[in-house]
Design an enzyme around this catalytic site. Structure first.
Site, PDB file in Angstrom:
ATOM      1  N   THR A 122       2.246   5.248  -4.182  1.00 37.95           N
ATOM      2  CA  THR A 122       1.289   4.142  -4.090  1.00 37.95           C
ATOM      3  C   THR A 122       1.781   2.892  -4.818  1.00 37.95           C
ATOM      4  O   THR A 122       0.985   2.003  -5.138  1.00 37.95           O
ATOM      5  CB  THR A 122      -0.062   4.567  -4.680  1.00 37.95           C
ATOM      6  OG1 THR A 122       0.145   5.009  -6.039  1.00 37.95           O
ATOM      7  CG2 THR A 122      -0.684   5.695  -3.873  1.00 37.95           C
ATOM      8  N   GLY A 147       2.812  -0.676  -5.603  1.00 36.59           N
ATOM      9  CA  GLY A 147       2.562  -1.938  -4.928  1.00 36.59           C
ATOM     10  C   GLY A 147       1.183  -2.102  -4.345  1.00 36.59           C
ATOM     11  O   GLY A 147       0.901  -3.115  -3.684  1.00 36.59           O
ATOM     12  N   THR A 148       0.290  -1.159  -4.608  1.00 39.76           N
ATOM     13  CA  THR A 148      -1.044  -1.209  -3.994  1.00 39.76           C
ATOM     14  C   THR A 148      -1.794  -2.490  -4.331  1.00 39.76           C
ATOM     15  O   THR A 148      -2.364  -3.150  -3.459  1.00 39.76           O
ATOM     16  CB  THR A 148      -1.877   0.006  -4.444  1.00 39.76           C
ATOM     17  OG1 THR A 148      -1.160   1.198  -4.142  1.00 39.76           O
ATOM     18  CG2 THR A 148      -3.216   0.039  -3.743  1.00 39.76           C
ATOM     19  N   GLY A 149      -1.814  -2.854  -5.618  1.00 39.96           N
ATOM     20  CA  GLY A 149      -2.572  -4.020  -6.040  1.00 39.96           C
ATOM     21  C   GLY A 149      -2.023  -5.312  -5.473  1.00 39.96           C
ATOM     22  O   GLY A 149      -2.783  -6.183  -5.011  1.00 39.96           O
ATOM     23  N   CYS A 150      -0.700  -5.458  -5.496  1.00 35.01           N
ATOM     24  CA  CYS A 150      -0.068  -6.652  -4.931  1.00 35.01           C
ATOM     25  C   CYS A 150      -0.375  -6.756  -3.441  1.00 35.01           C
ATOM     26  O   CYS A 150      -0.677  -7.843  -2.922  1.00 35.01           O
ATOM     27  CB  CYS A 150       1.451  -6.592  -5.124  1.00 35.01           C
ATOM     28  SG  CYS A 150       2.003  -6.385  -6.824  1.00 35.01           S
ATOM     29  N   LYS A 164     -11.661  -2.947  -8.505  1.00 36.30           N
ATOM     30  CA  LYS A 164     -11.025  -1.861  -7.761  1.00 36.30           C
ATOM     31  C   LYS A 164     -11.223  -0.544  -8.512  1.00 36.30           C
ATOM     32  O   LYS A 164     -10.726  -0.365  -9.613  1.00 36.30           O
ATOM     33  CB  LYS A 164      -9.531  -2.165  -7.584  1.00 36.30           C
ATOM     34  CG  LYS A 164      -9.278  -3.455  -6.811  1.00 36.30           C
ATOM     35  CD  LYS A 164      -7.813  -3.759  -6.645  1.00 36.30           C
ATOM     36  CE  LYS A 164      -7.137  -4.062  -7.962  1.00 36.30           C
ATOM     37  NZ  LYS A 164      -5.775  -4.593  -7.795  1.00 36.30           N
TER      38      LYS A 164
END
Length: 272
Positions: free
Chosen positions: A209, A211-214, A178
């Site tokens: 932003t 929590g984007t990865g989860c 990412k």
């Protein structure tokens, strides 16, 4: 009248975010939004809000194993997503469970929170490399996590391929590097070492932003549970999380969450 058929079932193995923006809470919201039945194995509890992580407490390995067996042995799963695993003991226990799962596994190798708070013990990194990544269908590290795991630091889009090669050396079938922390468009590289898929999205001027990865990893797992191929699942998840970022909203005094329900109801913010 017979009951409706159950939707695809997805299990998240991760930590709890008391603020609701990341972790188990983000995972379950994402799964609901994408039409699958979300279930959870909680590995740790955090005291967390828009300003950061004020405390974290991991659960005993036996509690994690019991949650997993309770769900899998009765309900069954079509995909699993892992997030915060906290310690080497938890990483190794979860990797052992997933080695026999027989379903797609999305590994989000969570190392630090959005605010820079550590969520994985340094002593656990080797277990992630040698135990967890080899059972991953897709690994989804960001640039900081890639550097933690491989020592490869990415400062330009051209270096994403080197980072992917370094992660693939630890055994996942696919890796999604990412590149959201790079300047310009939000560009990610998905590859299995042979195929390459470059995914681009506009960068929105929105600081909320959390929590984007989860959210992205859970969206990938949801799409895999529906039967999509890895490239199809990742592309669909990227579209979903881009909309969620665009619609992210202020909450508390710090960084607010992405909006997991951005595409569910009329009048919601954002959209792509």
């Amino acid at each position: 009248m017979s009951a409706p058929a159950a939707p695809p079932r997805v299990l998240t193995v991760a930590g709890s975010d008391s603020g609701g923006g990341a972790g188990i809470q983000a995972d379950l919201k994402t799964m609901l939004a994408l039409g699958v039945h979300g279930m959870s194995v909680i590995t740790a509890v955090t005291a967390q809000n828009s300003l950061g992580v004020q405390g974290a407490w991991e659960l005993p390995v036996e509690a994690v194993r019991a949650q997993y067996r309770s769900v899998v042995d009765d309900v069954g799963v079509q995909a699993v997503k892992t997030g915060m695993l906290a310690s080497a003991e938890l990483v190794e226990a979860v990797a052992e469970l997933l080695a026999g799962a027989g379903v797609p596994v999305v590994v989000d190798p969570v190392g630090v929170s959005k605010h820079g708070d550590p969520l994985l013990a340094a002593s656990a990194l080797d277990s992630v490399r040698t135990k967890l990544l080899p059972v991953a269908t897709v690994a989804t590290p960001n640039l900081d996590e890639t550097a933690q795991l491989t020592g490869v630091r990415v400062e330009s889009e051209g270096q994403l391929r080197d980072a992917a090669t370094a992660v693939l050396a630890h055994g996942p079938r696919w890796v999604l590097i990412k590149g959201g922390h790079l300047p310009g468009d939000a560009v990610d590289l998905l590859t299995d070492g042979v195929e390459e898929h470059w995914l681009r999205a506009p960068r929105y001027d929105n600081r909320h932003t959390h929590g984007t990865g989860c959210t992205l990893a859970s969206a990938i797992a949801a799409q895999l549970a529906k039967g999509h191929s890895v490239p199809e699942a990742v592309a669909a998840a990227k579209r979903y999380v881009t909309g969620a970022i665009a619609a992210g909203f202020a909450l508390g005094a710090g960084i607010g969450p992405v909006d997991h329900g951005w595409d569910l109801a009329p009048g919601r913010r954002g959209g792509v």
